[in-house]
Design an enzyme around this catalytic site. Structure first.
Site: not given
Ligand SMILES: Nc1nc2c(c(=O)[nH]1)N[C@@H](CN(C=O)c1ccc(C(=O)N[C@@H](CCC(=O)O)C(=O)O)cc1)CN2
Length: 289
Positions: A205, A231-233
């Site tokens: 995040g 998100l960001d995965e």
């Protein structure tokens, strides 16, 4: 005039079974090609085999792509291979998206200008005007597309139109600080790379350096990953890390992190344009040089 030896790249993956290296290398040998570079990996946990081969033709004959593909499919099909053929001489078209931070964009532009990254950059897109002059200096079109919660669908439609008009092969989020919608992630699946300024999965995040400072970390890092709706995965491609200690305030972590972000992102872009990355579930297999 004697044709310059063209280098081509075969990437393939298939269920694990004996003979998977042989079926590719023997085919290339029989067709009169010379192997420059070969990487393979057999995932015994998932029973999946991956191979990447760079090869060239030393003979006078022009490379006939259609014939090659027809012939190879007959062999590869027997092994249920999913495969692609690419040419090393092709320059990938890379659209870069930014917000206000300029270090990753600046690094990519330096590598582009000096030929370190053999790419085309047909457009730079930003939700802020700050980096317009940097793009102008490099003679690259800059699209300032402001965004708000209310205008996000409209802004993303313009972004997508630019990506299509450029026939982009890759979109790089070089510290683009807006979350892409599910629809955009679907359209860009496997062709959008983000640089996150932490060692994922840690500190996902916004404001990861502040999160890291509050946690008292001893390693600061960056992660280049494919963009996903989560998100960001997205599948991790490359990571970088440096040691820090209690003397580092958030601005010091950010300063140390900038170089790591640049190197990590450029490494990931290079692996992508050289067809060194395989998607493997939620992960990647990366055959670095
Ligand atoms: N769908 C995805 N979009 C984006 C991803 C991703 O993995 N999936 N990566 C981010 C980059 N990023 C961290 O690396 C990130 C960027 C922005 C935010 C965020 O909360 N942004 C706020 C607005 C912040 C601002 O306006 O300054 C928001 O979008 O509401 C979190 C993480 C890029 N996009």
């Amino acid at each position: 005039m004697k044709p310059v030896p063209q280098t081509h790249i075969i990437t393939a993956d298939c269920p694990s079974r004996p003979g998977t290296v042989d079926v590719v290398t023997r085919f290339l040998y029989e067709q009169g090609f010379y192997i420059n570079e070969i990487h393979s990996f057999d995932d015994t946990a998932e029973d999946r085999f991956f191979i990447r081969i760079e090869f060239r033709s030393d003979t006078e004959t022009e490379f006939n792509r259609e014939n090659f593909c027809q012939e190879f499919e007959q062999r590869a099909g027997e092994f249920e291979m999913q495969w692609q053929l690419a040419s090393s001489s092709y320059k990938s078209k890379v659209v870069i998206m930014v917000s206000k931070h300029d270090h990753c964009l600046n690094d990519l532009l330096y590598r582009y200008r000096t030929g370190d990254l053999d790419i085309e950059i047909p457009a730079i897109i930003s939700n802020h005007p700050d980096l317009k002059e940097l793009a102008k200096w490099h003679g690259i079109p800059y699209y300032h597309l402001p965004i708000s919660k209310e205008t996000k669908p409209e802004q993303e439609a313009k972004v997508w139109q630019i990506i299509q008009d450029c026939e982009a092969d890759l979109v790089v989020l070089a510290r683009y600080m807006q979350v892409l919608s599910s629809d955009m992630c679907e359209k860009l699946a496997g062709k959008a790379i983000n640089i996150h300024h932490s060692l994922l999965p840690g500190f996902k995040g916004a404001r990861p350096y502040y999160q890291a400072y509050d946690r008292g970390i001893k390693l600061v890092g960056a992660t280049a990953h494919y963009v996903s709706d989560d998100l960001d995965e997205g599948p991790i491609i490359s990571q970088g890390v440096e040691t820090v200690d209690h003397c580092y305030y958030p601005q010091d972590l950010a300063a140390k992190g900038r170089d790591i972000e640049c190197l990590t992102l450029s490494r990931a872009v290079r692996c992508h344009i050289e067809h060194r990355i395989f998607m493997h579930g939620k992960k990647t297999v990366v055959f670095s040089k």
